[in-house]
Design an enzyme around this catalytic site. Structure first.
Site, short mmCIF file in Angstrom:
data_model
loop_
_atom_site.label_atom_id
_atom_site.label_comp_id
_atom_site.label_asym_id
_atom_site.label_seq_id
_atom_site.Cartn_x
_atom_site.Cartn_y
_atom_site.Cartn_z
N ASN A 1 -6.10 -37.50 -18.65
CA ASN A 1 -4.95 -37.20 -18.08
C ASN A 1 -6.30 -36.24 -17.03
O ASN A 1 -6.85 -35.26 -17.92
CB ASN A 1 -4.15 -36.30 -18.73
CG ASN A 1 -3.70 -35.58 -18.29
OD1 ASN A 1 -3.53 -34.80 -16.97
ND2 ASN A 1 -2.20 -35.78 -18.42
N HIS B 1 -6.22 -31.05 -16.02
CA HIS B 1 -6.21 -29.61 -16.04
C HIS B 1 -8.23 -29.46 -15.15
O HIS B 1 -9.09 -29.06 -14.44
CB HIS B 1 -6.67 -29.47 -17.38
CG HIS B 1 -5.70 -29.04 -18.71
ND1 HIS B 1 -4.71 -28.21 -17.80
CD2 HIS B 1 -5.06 -30.12 -19.64
CE1 HIS B 1 -3.65 -28.65 -18.76
NE2 HIS B 1 -3.70 -29.40 -19.30
N ARG C 1 -8.25 -20.90 -8.47
CA ARG C 1 -8.44 -19.55 -7.00
C ARG C 1 -8.14 -20.78 -5.98
O ARG C 1 -8.64 -20.76 -4.53
CB ARG C 1 -9.88 -19.83 -6.96
CG ARG C 1 -11.08 -19.54 -8.14
CD ARG C 1 -11.26 -18.24 -7.40
NE ARG C 1 -11.17 -17.00 -8.37
CZ ARG C 1 -12.29 -16.48 -8.40
NH1 ARG C 1 -13.18 -17.01 -7.95
NH2 ARG C 1 -12.20 -15.76 -9.60
N HIS D 1 0.10 -35.41 -14.20
CA HIS D 1 1.80 -34.68 -14.62
C HIS D 1 2.04 -34.32 -13.25
O HIS D 1 1.26 -33.19 -13.27
CB HIS D 1 1.95 -34.02 -15.34
CG HIS D 1 3.25 -33.63 -16.24
ND1 HIS D 1 3.55 -32.53 -17.39
CD2 HIS D 1 4.62 -33.79 -14.49
CE1 HIS D 1 4.84 -32.81 -17.45
NE2 HIS D 1 6.11 -33.28 -16.43
N ARG E 1 4.09 -31.90 -11.88
CA ARG E 1 5.37 -30.86 -12.03
C ARG E 1 5.79 -30.16 -11.11
O ARG E 1 5.24 -30.30 -9.63
CB ARG E 1 4.31 -29.78 -12.88
CG ARG E 1 3.53 -30.35 -14.79
CD ARG E 1 3.65 -29.29 -15.15
NE ARG E 1 4.73 -28.32 -15.76
CZ ARG E 1 4.94 -28.80 -17.02
NH1 ARG E 1 3.94 -29.28 -17.78
NH2 ARG E 1 5.63 -28.13 -17.28
N ARG F 1 2.18 -27.06 -10.75
CA ARG F 1 1.12 -25.71 -10.93
C ARG F 1 -0.32 -26.65 -11.27
O ARG F 1 -1.13 -25.77 -11.54
CB ARG F 1 1.41 -25.61 -12.65
CG ARG F 1 1.19 -26.27 -13.46
CD ARG F 1 1.74 -25.24 -14.88
NE ARG F 1 2.87 -24.79 -15.31
CZ ARG F 1 3.60 -25.01 -16.32
NH1 ARG F 1 3.13 -25.23 -16.99
NH2 ARG F 1 4.94 -24.97 -16.01
N GLU G 1 3.17 -39.02 -15.05
CA GLU G 1 4.19 -38.19 -15.51
C GLU G 1 4.96 -37.29 -15.30
O GLU G 1 4.45 -37.45 -14.24
CB GLU G 1 3.74 -37.41 -16.75
CG GLU G 1 2.62 -37.99 -17.31
CD GLU G 1 2.18 -36.97 -18.83
OE1 GLU G 1 2.23 -35.93 -18.20
OE2 GLU G 1 1.14 -37.82 -19.55
N THR H 1 2.64 -26.85 -21.51
CA THR H 1 2.50 -27.61 -21.91
C THR H 1 3.47 -28.50 -22.51
O THR H 1 4.53 -27.83 -22.85
CB THR H 1 1.51 -28.27 -22.54
OG1 THR H 1 0.81 -29.76 -22.64
CG2 THR H 1 1.47 -28.19 -24.10
N THR H 2 3.60 -29.93 -22.06
CA THR H 2 5.28 -29.93 -22.70
C THR H 2 5.17 -30.01 -23.93
O THR H 2 4.27 -30.05 -24.90
CB THR H 2 5.03 -32.10 -22.32
OG1 THR H 2 4.36 -32.24 -20.88
CG2 THR H 2 6.02 -32.68 -22.91
N GLU I 1 5.98 -44.05 -25.39
CA GLU I 1 4.91 -42.90 -25.79
C GLU I 1 5.38 -41.94 -27.08
O GLU I 1 5.68 -41.15 -26.71
CB GLU I 1 4.39 -41.96 -24.48
CG GLU I 1 3.80 -41.54 -24.94
CD GLU I 1 1.92 -40.65 -24.10
OE1 GLU I 1 2.05 -40.79 -22.69
OE2 GLU I 1 2.11 -39.08 -24.43
N HIS J 1 -0.92 -36.70 -26.76
CA HIS J 1 -0.41 -34.92 -26.88
C HIS J 1 -1.14 -34.02 -28.05
O HIS J 1 -1.30 -34.75 -29.10
CB HIS J 1 0.68 -34.77 -26.78
CG HIS J 1 1.05 -33.36 -26.21
ND1 HIS J 1 0.92 -32.34 -26.89
CD2 HIS J 1 1.63 -33.33 -24.42
CE1 HIS J 1 1.54 -30.62 -26.08
NE2 HIS J 1 1.55 -31.52 -25.20
N GLY J 2 -1.94 -33.21 -27.72
CA GLY J 2 -2.73 -32.88 -28.57
C GLY J 2 -4.13 -33.19 -29.00
O GLY J 2 -4.54 -32.63 -30.32
N GLY K 1 -5.78 -35.61 -22.89
CA GLY K 1 -6.36 -35.22 -21.53
C GLY K 1 -6.85 -33.91 -21.64
O GLY K 1 -8.16 -34.08 -21.36
N1 PXP Z 1 1.08 -37.31 -22.87
C1 PXP Z 1 1.93 -36.50 -22.18
C2 PXP Z 1 3.62 -37.48 -22.68
C3 PXP Z 1 1.46 -35.32 -22.04
O1 PXP Z 1 2.74 -34.69 -21.27
C4 PXP Z 1 0.52 -35.19 -22.22
C5 PXP Z 1 0.51 -33.80 -21.59
O2 PXP Z 1 0.30 -33.75 -20.35
C6 PXP Z 1 -0.16 -35.56 -22.73
C7 PXP Z 1 -0.11 -36.84 -23.26
C8 PXP Z 1 -1.81 -35.56 -22.75
O3 PXP Z 1 -1.67 -34.42 -23.90
P1 PXP Z 1 -3.51 -33.28 -24.43
O4 PXP Z 1 -3.43 -32.76 -22.84
O5 PXP Z 1 -2.50 -32.46 -24.86
O6 PXP Z 1 -4.50 -34.42 -24.09
#
Ligand code: PXP
Length: 237
Positions: A7, A10, A18, A43, A45, A49, A70, A100-101, A151, A191-192, A213
């Site tokens: 992902n 970021h 900036r 993602h 959004r 952002r 996403e 974040t989600t 997921e 996620h995380g 990500g």
């Molecule tokens: N999966 C989903 C559905 C998410 O919304 C995110 C964050 O955008 C991720 C995975 C990746 O999460 P992380 O950035 O914490 O690795």
């Protein structure tokens, strides 16, 4: 061997800080692929952002692996997905104020409209995964709604501070993964996840793909994105 979808949101977060032209998530995606990523996730959004529409269009033209978009289940995103045709869409809940989600989708409230939403994307040959909490009801609902896969949200596992909590969360994830497999759903997780907590969860062999990500992009600041991706590919597989 599980796949890794990187992902690159970021990278765009830094650029947008900036309102500049760099760093470019499109270049980051190409470098991630070169380093062994099996897919690229972004993602888009509602508030734009980080990832911008321009990023998505360029990624569609340049990503050689699989592009996973996403997005929230809104009319606007539906039109964008049908126009851009990513390989896969992952539907996520979205709140403007969140960093974040924050959790999986509520599949009970809008079941019928989600069924139509998912079917129209799948009719356009786009795989559709639903981002869900690791609970049996959400897995069964995903199957009933007609998703290609799920997921599984690994946020609580990632945040667990004690060994006991981690084991409890791992079991919840593993039970959901097994149920999803039995129902014929594709099984992804994310996620995380980071370089430390990935090991235990990667031992659940039935998870086909991880979406990661933040930890990869954070590490790239010190090592470069190629090295950060290579190391995560090694841990995931
Ligand atoms: N999966 C989903 C559905 C998410 O919304 C995110 C964050 O955008 C991720 C995975 C990746 O999460 P992380 O950035 O914490 O690795």
């Amino acid at each position: 061997m599980a796949r890794l979808s990187v992902n690159v949101d970021h990278v765009a977060t830094v650029r947008q800080a900036r309102l500049a032209n760099e760093p470019d998530p499109v270049e980051a995606a190409l470098r991630a692929e070169t380093a062994g990523a099996d897919g690229i996730t972004v993602h888009l959004r509602e508030d734009r952002r980080h990832i911008q529409d321009r990023d998505l269009l360029l990624l569609r033209r340049t990503v050689k692996t699989r592009l996973n978009l996403e997005m929230a289940a809104t009319e606007e995103m539906h039109s964008i997905a049908l126009e851009v045709k990513p390989d896969m869409v992952t539907l996520v809940p979205e709140k403007r104020q969140e960093l974040t989600t924050e959790g999986g989708l509520d599949l009970r409230t809008h079941t019928e409209s989600l069924k139509r939403f998912v079917a129209s994307l799948r009719d356009a040959s786009i795989d559709v995964n639903l981002f869900i909490d690791p609970v049996p009801d959400a897995v069964k609902m995903s199957h009933r709604i007609g998703a290609s896969g799920v997921e599984v949200h690994t946020g609580l596992y990632a945040e667990a501070r004690t060994a006991r909590d981690r084991i409890v969360e791992l079991k919840r994830i593993s039970d959901s993964v097994m149920l999803a497999k039995r129902l014929g759903l594709k099984v992804h997780a994310g996620h995380g996840l980071d370089y430390h907590n990935i090991k235990d969860i990667a031992s659940i062999r039935e998870i086909e793909e991880f979406a990661i990500g933040f930890s990869i992009i954070a590490r790239s600041i010190y090592t470069g994105i190629e090295e950060a991706v290579r190391e995560m590919v090694r841990l995931v597989s």
